[in-house]
Design an enzyme around this catalytic site. Structure first.
Site, PDB file in Angstrom:
ATOM      1  N   ASP A  67     -28.553  55.259 -24.026  1.00 38.27           N
ATOM      2  CA  ASP A  67     -27.953  54.141 -24.767  1.00 38.27           C
ATOM      3  C   ASP A  67     -26.670  54.531 -25.487  1.00 38.27           C
ATOM      4  O   ASP A  67     -26.310  55.713 -25.553  1.00 38.27           O
ATOM      5  CB  ASP A  67     -28.973  53.550 -25.761  1.00 38.27           C
ATOM      6  CG  ASP A  67     -29.700  54.616 -26.577  1.00 38.27           C
ATOM      7  OD1 ASP A  67     -29.251  55.776 -26.569  1.00 38.27           O
ATOM      8  OD2 ASP A  67     -30.700  54.290 -27.228  1.00 38.27           O
ATOM      9  N   ASN A 136     -40.166  51.769 -35.329  1.00 36.09           N
ATOM     10  CA  ASN A 136     -40.747  50.461 -35.004  1.00 36.09           C
ATOM     11  C   ASN A 136     -41.240  50.395 -33.554  1.00 36.09           C
ATOM     12  O   ASN A 136     -41.483  49.322 -33.035  1.00 36.09           O
ATOM     13  CB  ASN A 136     -39.733  49.341 -35.271  1.00 36.09           C
ATOM     14  CG  ASN A 136     -38.494  49.455 -34.377  1.00 36.09           C
ATOM     15  OD1 ASN A 136     -38.377  50.382 -33.579  1.00 36.09           O
ATOM     16  ND2 ASN A 136     -37.576  48.519 -34.511  1.00 36.09           N
ATOM     17  N   HIS A 138     -39.495  51.359 -30.866  1.00 36.78           N
ATOM     18  CA  HIS A 138     -38.490  51.170 -29.816  1.00 36.78           C
ATOM     19  C   HIS A 138     -38.301  52.447 -29.006  1.00 36.78           C
ATOM     20  O   HIS A 138     -38.513  53.555 -29.494  1.00 36.78           O
ATOM     21  CB  HIS A 138     -37.163  50.605 -30.360  1.00 36.78           C
ATOM     22  CG  HIS A 138     -36.286  51.539 -31.117  1.00 36.78           C
ATOM     23  ND1 HIS A 138     -35.608  51.168 -32.258  1.00 36.78           N
ATOM     24  CD2 HIS A 138     -35.924  52.826 -30.918  1.00 36.78           C
ATOM     25  CE1 HIS A 138     -34.879  52.176 -32.707  1.00 36.78           C
ATOM     26  NE2 HIS A 138     -35.056  53.194 -31.904  1.00 36.78           N
ATOM     27  N   GLU A 143     -35.765  47.044 -28.504  1.00 36.45           N
ATOM     28  CA  GLU A 143     -36.387  46.706 -29.776  1.00 36.45           C
ATOM     29  C   GLU A 143     -37.579  45.763 -29.571  1.00 36.45           C
ATOM     30  O   GLU A 143     -37.585  44.977 -28.610  1.00 36.45           O
ATOM     31  CB  GLU A 143     -35.364  45.985 -30.665  1.00 36.45           C
ATOM     32  CG  GLU A 143     -34.138  46.819 -31.033  1.00 36.45           C
ATOM     33  CD  GLU A 143     -34.366  47.706 -32.242  1.00 36.45           C
ATOM     34  OE1 GLU A 143     -35.469  48.240 -32.408  1.00 36.45           O
ATOM     35  OE2 GLU A 143     -33.409  47.866 -33.022  1.00 36.45           O
TER      36      GLU A 143
HETATM   37  C1  GLP Z   1     -32.165  55.715 -31.987  1.00 37.39           C
HETATM   38  C2  GLP Z   1     -32.027  55.892 -30.482  1.00 37.39           C
HETATM   39  C3  GLP Z   1     -33.365  56.188 -29.833  1.00 37.39           C
HETATM   40  C4  GLP Z   1     -34.081  57.255 -30.613  1.00 37.39           C
HETATM   41  C5  GLP Z   1     -34.351  56.771 -32.008  1.00 37.39           C
HETATM   42  C6  GLP Z   1     -35.138  57.755 -32.847  1.00 37.39           C
HETATM   43  O1  GLP Z   1     -32.411  54.416 -32.368  1.00 37.39           O
HETATM   44  N1  GLP Z   1     -31.443  54.785 -29.845  1.00 37.39           N
HETATM   45  O2  GLP Z   1     -33.159  56.581 -28.485  1.00 37.39           O
HETATM   46  O3  GLP Z   1     -35.286  57.583 -29.968  1.00 37.39           O
HETATM   47  O4  GLP Z   1     -33.106  56.537 -32.618  1.00 37.39           O
HETATM   48  O5  GLP Z   1     -34.272  58.589 -33.563  1.00 37.39           O
HETATM   49  P1  GLP Z   1     -34.679  59.910 -34.308  1.00 37.39           P
HETATM   50  O6  GLP Z   1     -34.986  60.883 -33.214  1.00 37.39           O
HETATM   51  O7  GLP Z   1     -33.466  60.308 -35.083  1.00 37.39           O
HETATM   52  O8  GLP Z   1     -35.854  59.614 -35.135  1.00 37.39           O
END
Ligand code: GLP
Length: 243
Positions: A67, A136, A138, A143
């Protein structure tokens, strides 16, 4: 589904890196599916170490990222392209032209999404996909919602995600409100999936996967349970609500 519970973040990072390195050793032309966020940083550090100390060779590896924030240029320090260059690509011998991160500045974003899926297909599909997990539930930027996109698409970020991700920005107002994300279908097409989570703040989202009896678009991560080769690697804190 295979579950691996490890003591701490270092352990999960080492295991994930080893799984990726095995795929590279088995097939030097492997196609990696990569994630951003704080979770995979330890895995990338370990891959960099393996490259520097053990000669792990990325010269023929191709990669696709999940993404990108819509509207951010690749040279913006908050863009996921910048993140990937800084945290992995600049430190290994991958050909940067073989690394693909969705283009946040694409002039025709909707057309671009279709092209991104086509590019993955033309590369032969993703061999091993790394996933982090949103608090959440995702995955990538899919989402919780009434419906989820199958292919790569443009999505609105939830208030919650904007708030959680604002820790990387100077202020919540600076967090883009939209993103380009690989869809649930694009993710499930990968031959292998590894989902990583660490820390107490992921415990509920992990429980919602491990104790899940009905998949739901309100819990996007639950869809990975439909995949035939998924490994969930968590530390004890992330596992704490699943016992
Ligand atoms: C973002 C990314 C996700 C990732 C998530 C969790 O929203 N788009 O791909 O898994 O954050 O992030 P973190 O690893 O910093 O908790």
């Amino acid at each position: 589904m295979k579950l691996i519970v490890e003591k701490n973040y270092d352990c999960i990072s080492k295991i994930a890196a080893e799984l990726i390195a095995n795929e590279i050793r088995k097939n030097p032309n492997v196609v990696l599916g990569l994630a951003t966020g704080s979770t995979p940083i330890g895995t990338y550090k370990e891959l960099i170490r393996m490259h520097k100390e053990e000669g792990l060779d990325f010269s023929n590896v191709r990669s696709f990222n999940l993404d990108e924030y819509l509207g951010l240029e690749g040279n913006n320090p908050n863009s996921y392209r910048f993140f990937m260059n800084e945290n992995l690509f600049n430190h290994i011998n991958i050909d940067i032209n073989n690394t693909f991160v969705p283009d946040g500045k694409a002039s025709e974003p909707r057309e671009y999404c279709k092209l991104y899926d086509k590019k993955i297909e033309d590369a032969g599909g993703i061999d091993i996909q790394i996933l982090g997990l949103g608090e959440n539930g995702h995955i990538a930027f899919n989402e919780p919602d009434d419906s989820l996109s199958i292919g790569t698409s443009i999505v609105d970020l939830t208030e919650e995600t904007i708030k959680v991700n604002s820790r990387f920005f100077d202020s919540p107002e600076e967090v883009p409100k939209k993103a380009i994300t690989m869809g649930i279908g694009s993710i499930l097409k990968a031959r292998k999936i590894i989902l990583l989570a660490n820390g107490e703040r992921k415990a509920e989202a992990i429980r919602n996967i491990l104790k899940c009896e009905r998949i739901s678009t309100q819990n996007p991560a639950s869809f990975i349970l439909l995949h035939h080769d998924v490994t969930i690697i968590v530390d004890e804190e992330a596992y704490s609500k699943s016992k």
